[in-house]
Design a protein around this motif. Structure first.
Motif, short mmCIF file in Angstrom:
data_model
loop_
_atom_site.label_atom_id
_atom_site.label_comp_id
_atom_site.label_asym_id
_atom_site.label_seq_id
_atom_site.Cartn_x
_atom_site.Cartn_y
_atom_site.Cartn_z
N PRO A 132 1.43 -16.94 55.16
CA PRO A 132 0.90 -16.20 56.32
C PRO A 132 -0.46 -16.69 56.78
O PRO A 132 -0.82 -16.52 57.95
N GLU A 133 -1.21 -17.32 55.89
CA GLU A 133 -2.54 -17.79 56.26
C GLU A 133 -2.49 -19.05 57.12
O GLU A 133 -3.31 -19.22 58.04
N GLN A 134 -1.51 -19.94 56.87
CA GLN A 134 -1.48 -21.21 57.58
C GLN A 134 -0.24 -21.44 58.44
O GLN A 134 -0.31 -22.15 59.44
N PHE A 135 0.89 -20.88 58.06
CA PHE A 135 2.13 -21.22 58.74
C PHE A 135 2.63 -20.10 59.67
O PHE A 135 2.76 -20.32 60.88
N SER A 136 2.93 -18.93 59.12
CA SER A 136 3.55 -17.89 59.96
C SER A 136 2.62 -17.38 61.05
O SER A 136 3.08 -16.90 62.08
N ARG A 137 1.33 -17.50 60.86
CA ARG A 137 0.41 -17.05 61.91
C ARG A 137 0.56 -17.90 63.17
O ARG A 137 0.15 -17.47 64.26
N LYS A 158 9.21 -22.34 72.97
CA LYS A 158 7.76 -22.32 72.76
C LYS A 158 7.40 -23.04 71.46
O LYS A 158 8.08 -22.85 70.44
N PRO A 159 6.34 -23.83 71.46
CA PRO A 159 5.86 -24.42 70.21
C PRO A 159 5.08 -23.39 69.40
O PRO A 159 4.62 -22.37 69.93
N ALA A 160 4.93 -23.67 68.12
CA ALA A 160 4.10 -22.84 67.25
C ALA A 160 2.67 -23.38 67.34
O ALA A 160 2.24 -24.18 66.51
N ARG A 161 1.99 -22.98 68.42
CA ARG A 161 0.69 -23.56 68.76
C ARG A 161 0.84 -25.07 68.97
O ARG A 161 1.57 -25.49 69.84
N THR A 162 0.19 -25.87 68.14
CA THR A 162 0.28 -27.33 68.33
C THR A 162 1.47 -27.94 67.60
O THR A 162 1.70 -29.14 67.72
N TRP A 163 2.21 -27.15 66.86
CA TRP A 163 3.37 -27.65 66.10
C TRP A 163 4.67 -27.28 66.78
O TRP A 163 4.86 -26.11 67.16
N PRO A 164 5.60 -28.20 66.91
CA PRO A 164 6.95 -27.84 67.32
C PRO A 164 7.61 -26.98 66.23
O PRO A 164 7.23 -27.05 65.05
N ILE A 165 8.59 -26.20 66.63
CA ILE A 165 9.27 -25.32 65.66
C ILE A 165 9.91 -26.13 64.54
O ILE A 165 9.85 -25.73 63.36
#
Length: 222
Positions: A149-154, A190-197
């Motif tokens: 939750p700190e780095q990925f799911s957020r 939608k991307p996960a911010r700067t990361w693609p899903i």
């Protein structure tokens, strides 16, 4: 999906190359050269087969005998420092079909289940090792559960407090919320911010499996 093990190579600026199996989240390894990274990836195939089996994909994974490098990505200083993929590939920017997304999420859930099983069966006292700054069994587990939750799911706006993910019910609810958010983001393109899903799923699964294998390797009973 093909019968080849499609691999993305992320090439660091100086000393490390990360090989990631794009269709099989969690199967990422690094080496000091392209050949070394591919060799290490291949060497972990029997271990990853247990994940594929949990996901009901043993036959499909068993057919992936031949490795095929499908993209080479220039890495970053973080690629070299951590030996972990940090730069999404162009292929991973493609929006997954609902069917393919579910297949990968089944594998992610199998990675979670594998880690949970390792956490329960591995000795509380681990052998010293170069990994994880000498973290203990409990410290590794806490790190994995908290880091998600700190780095990925957020990145898909799922923010679960540490005290919640450290309880069985809370962890299950967090994971379900994370899966649902990934589905929603992918459906909306939608991307996960700067990361693609695709990259988010791959990195989440890799982190889980990397530490599961570390605990197995440091288990005094092994």
């Amino acid at each position: 999906m093909t019968d080849r093990l499609r691999v993305i190579l992320e090439i660091g600026k100086k000393r490390r190359v990360v090989a990631g199996a794009m269709d099989w989240p969690g199967l990422d390894r690094w080496g000091t050269s392209e050949d070394d990274a591919l060799e290490k990836l291949s060497s972990y195939r029997p271990r990853y087969a247990r994940v594929a089996d949990r996901a009901g994909m043993s036959k499909a994974f068993g057919r992936t005998d031949d490795l095929e490098v499908v993209e080479r990505v220039p890495g970053s200083s973080s690629t070299d420092f951590w030996g972990i993929a940090h730069v999404p590939s162009e292929i991973e920017r493609e929006i997954l079909s609902p069917t393919e997304l579910e297949r990968r999420l089944d594998l992610l859930q199998a990675c979670w289940a594998y880690f949970d099983d390792v956490e329960e069966r591995i000795s509380d006292e681990l052998r010293p090792g170069p990994r994880s700054a000498g973290r203990s069994h409990d410290q590794i587990v806490r790190h994995v559960y908290y880091n998600e939750p700190e780095q990925f799911s957020r990145k898909v706006e799922v923010r679960t407090p540490l005290e919640v993910v450290l309880t069985p019910d809370g962890l299950a609810k967090h994971r379900q919320a994370y899966l649902d958010a990934i589905r929603a983001y992918n459906a909306d393109g939608k991307p996960a911010r700067t990361w693609p899903i695709q990259f988010l799923v791959r990195r989440t699964a890799h982190h889980v499996m990397d530490h599961a294998w570390e605990m197995e390797d440091r288990d005094p009973a092994s």
